[in-house]
Design a protein around this motif. Structure first.
Motif, PDB file in Angstrom:
ATOM      1  N   UNK A   3      49.432  21.992  55.986  1.00  0.00           N
ATOM      2  CA  UNK A   3      48.164  21.686  55.335  1.00  0.00           C
ATOM      3  C   UNK A   3      47.238  22.887  55.170  1.00  0.00           C
ATOM      4  N   UNK A   4      47.595  24.056  55.668  1.00  0.00           N
ATOM      5  CA  UNK A   4      46.723  25.222  55.566  1.00  0.00           C
ATOM      6  C   UNK A   4      47.275  26.300  54.643  1.00  0.00           C
ATOM      7  N   UNK A   5      48.098  25.930  53.698  1.00  0.00           N
ATOM      8  CA  UNK A   5      48.634  26.863  52.709  1.00  0.00           C
ATOM      9  C   UNK A   5      48.108  26.466  51.339  1.00  0.00           C
ATOM     10  N   UNK A   6      47.939  27.441  50.464  1.00  0.00           N
ATOM     11  CA  UNK A   6      47.567  27.086  49.090  1.00  0.00           C
ATOM     12  C   UNK A   6      48.621  26.158  48.486  1.00  0.00           C
ATOM     13  N   UNK A   7      48.155  25.094  47.864  1.00  0.00           N
ATOM     14  CA  UNK A   7      49.049  24.085  47.293  1.00  0.00           C
ATOM     15  C   UNK A   7      48.555  23.628  45.935  1.00  0.00           C
ATOM     16  N   UNK A   8      49.500  23.298  45.089  1.00  0.00           N
ATOM     17  CA  UNK A   8      49.246  22.520  43.886  1.00  0.00           C
ATOM     18  C   UNK A   8      49.707  21.109  44.221  1.00  0.00           C
ATOM     19  N   UNK A   9      48.960  20.119  43.759  1.00  0.00           N
ATOM     20  CA  UNK A   9      49.330  18.742  44.064  1.00  0.00           C
ATOM     21  C   UNK A   9      49.072  17.849  42.864  1.00  0.00           C
ATOM     22  N   UNK A  10      49.764  16.729  42.850  1.00  0.00           N
ATOM     23  CA  UNK A  10      49.534  15.704  41.832  1.00  0.00           C
ATOM     24  C   UNK A  10      49.282  14.393  42.558  1.00  0.00           C
ATOM     25  N   UNK A  21      46.153  16.742  38.441  1.00  0.00           N
ATOM     26  CA  UNK A  21      46.758  17.950  39.002  1.00  0.00           C
ATOM     27  C   UNK A  21      45.637  18.787  39.600  1.00  0.00           C
ATOM     28  N   UNK A  22      45.784  19.168  40.864  1.00  0.00           N
ATOM     29  CA  UNK A  22      44.759  19.960  41.524  1.00  0.00           C
ATOM     30  C   UNK A  22      45.362  21.077  42.353  1.00  0.00           C
ATOM     31  N   UNK A  23      44.473  21.910  42.897  1.00  0.00           N
ATOM     32  CA  UNK A  23      44.868  23.018  43.765  1.00  0.00           C
ATOM     33  C   UNK A  23      43.925  23.025  44.961  1.00  0.00           C
ATOM     34  N   UNK A  24      44.447  23.405  46.124  1.00  0.00           N
ATOM     35  CA  UNK A  24      43.643  23.426  47.342  1.00  0.00           C
ATOM     36  C   UNK A  24      44.242  24.396  48.344  1.00  0.00           C
ATOM     37  N   UNK A  25      43.442  24.814  49.289  1.00  0.00           N
ATOM     38  CA  UNK A  25      43.954  25.638  50.389  1.00  0.00           C
ATOM     39  C   UNK A  25      44.199  24.797  51.638  1.00  0.00           C
ATOM     40  N   UNK A  26      43.811  23.520  51.604  1.00  0.00           N
ATOM     41  CA  UNK A  26      43.972  22.616  52.749  1.00  0.00           C
ATOM     42  C   UNK A  26      44.367  21.241  52.210  1.00  0.00           C
ATOM     43  N   UNK A  27      45.649  21.020  52.042  1.00  0.00           N
ATOM     44  CA  UNK A  27      46.140  19.801  51.399  1.00  0.00           C
ATOM     45  C   UNK A  27      45.745  18.552  52.172  1.00  0.00           C
ATOM     46  N   UNK A  28      45.903  18.558  53.470  1.00  0.00           N
ATOM     47  CA  UNK A  28      45.556  17.380  54.267  1.00  0.00           C
ATOM     48  C   UNK A  28      44.099  16.983  54.036  1.00  0.00           C
ATOM     49  N   UNK A  29      43.215  17.937  54.177  1.00  0.00           N
ATOM     50  CA  UNK A  29      41.775  17.661  54.018  1.00  0.00           C
ATOM     51  C   UNK A  29      41.460  17.174  52.605  1.00  0.00           C
ATOM     52  N   UNK A  30      42.068  17.823  51.607  1.00  0.00           N
ATOM     53  CA  UNK A  30      41.765  17.458  50.221  1.00  0.00           C
ATOM     54  C   UNK A  30      42.265  16.058  49.884  1.00  0.00           C
ATOM     55  N   UNK A  53      53.216  14.564  44.497  1.00  0.00           N
ATOM     56  CA  UNK A  53      53.893  15.854  44.358  1.00  0.00           C
ATOM     57  C   UNK A  53      53.023  16.936  44.976  1.00  0.00           C
ATOM     58  N   UNK A  54      53.677  17.930  45.592  1.00  0.00           N
ATOM     59  CA  UNK A  54      52.950  19.125  46.014  1.00  0.00           C
ATOM     60  C   UNK A  54      53.908  20.303  46.092  1.00  0.00           C
ATOM     61  N   UNK A  55      53.352  21.480  45.931  1.00  0.00           N
ATOM     62  CA  UNK A  55      54.077  22.745  46.035  1.00  0.00           C
ATOM     63  C   UNK A  55      53.224  23.691  46.856  1.00  0.00           C
ATOM     64  N   UNK A  56      53.804  24.353  47.830  1.00  0.00           N
ATOM     65  CA  UNK A  56      53.086  25.332  48.642  1.00  0.00           C
ATOM     66  C   UNK A  56      53.317  26.737  48.099  1.00  0.00           C
ATOM     67  N   UNK A  62      48.721  32.548  43.035  1.00  0.00           N
ATOM     68  CA  UNK A  62      49.961  31.933  42.546  1.00  0.00           C
ATOM     69  C   UNK A  62      49.792  30.421  42.391  1.00  0.00           C
ATOM     70  N   UNK A  63      49.089  29.805  43.325  1.00  0.00           N
ATOM     71  CA  UNK A  63      48.850  28.359  43.251  1.00  0.00           C
ATOM     72  C   UNK A  63      48.015  28.016  42.020  1.00  0.00           C
ATOM     73  N   UNK A  64      46.986  28.791  41.752  1.00  0.00           N
ATOM     74  CA  UNK A  64      46.129  28.541  40.588  1.00  0.00           C
ATOM     75  C   UNK A  64      46.907  28.731  39.290  1.00  0.00           C
ATOM     76  N   UNK A  65      47.754  29.746  39.244  1.00  0.00           N
ATOM     77  CA  UNK A  65      48.580  29.972  38.050  1.00  0.00           C
ATOM     78  C   UNK A  65      49.504  28.784  37.810  1.00  0.00           C
ATOM     79  N   UNK A  66      50.097  28.272  38.863  1.00  0.00           N
ATOM     80  CA  UNK A  66      50.994  27.114  38.728  1.00  0.00           C
ATOM     81  C   UNK A  66      50.223  25.865  38.317  1.00  0.00           C
ATOM     82  N   UNK A  67      49.038  25.669  38.881  1.00  0.00           N
ATOM     83  CA  UNK A  67      48.207  24.525  38.494  1.00  0.00           C
ATOM     84  C   UNK A  67      47.919  24.574  36.989  1.00  0.00           C
ATOM     85  N   UNK A  68      47.529  25.716  36.494  1.00  0.00           N
ATOM     86  CA  UNK A  68      47.238  25.863  35.060  1.00  0.00           C
ATOM     87  C   UNK A  68      48.478  25.573  34.221  1.00  0.00           C
ATOM     88  N   UNK A  69      49.631  26.054  34.690  1.00  0.00           N
ATOM     89  CA  UNK A  69      50.877  25.808  33.964  1.00  0.00           C
ATOM     90  C   UNK A  69      51.155  24.309  33.879  1.00  0.00           C
TER      91      UNK A  69
END
Length: 96
Positions: A3-10, A21-30, A53-56, A62-69
């Motif tokens: 939960x403490x890694x940059x992630x893209x999630x759906x 589709x979002x991006x966060x640095x704390x997936x659990x909290x978000x 869905x999520x990707x670390x 890199x997470x923001x670039x993937x979110x935009x994609x």
């Protein structure tokens, strides 16, 4: 899920009619914020509470670039991404 890694999630609502589709640095909290409707806005309005869905990533850029994609994709392509990662479209957060 780390939960403490940059992630893209759906996330989605229960009927999967709307996704976000979002991006966060704390997936659990978000995801807890989405489930508790801590903030107004799109996810609260459409009751988007299921993590599908999520990707670390190693860094936030890199997470923001993937979110935009992913955000630039059609809904059917996003659905395909979810289906490959999570074929049953179950709430991955409830499994944690």
């Amino acid at each position: 899920m780390n939960d403490k890694k940059p992630c893209v999630y759906i996330i989605s609502n229960h009927s999967h009619s709307t996704i976000y589709v979002g991006v966060t640095s704390d997936l659990f909290k978000r995801i807890m914020q989405h489930k508790n409707h801590s903030f107004g806005g799109f996810s609260a309005r459409y009751n988007l509470v299921e993590l599908l869905y999520f990707e670390e990533f190693g860094n936030m850029n890199d997470a923001i670039a993937r979110e935009k994609q992913i955000k630039s994709w059609s809904r059917s392509r996003k659905d395909e991404l979810i289906s490959v990662f999570n074929p049953s479209w179950r709430d991955l957060f409830s499994e944690e």
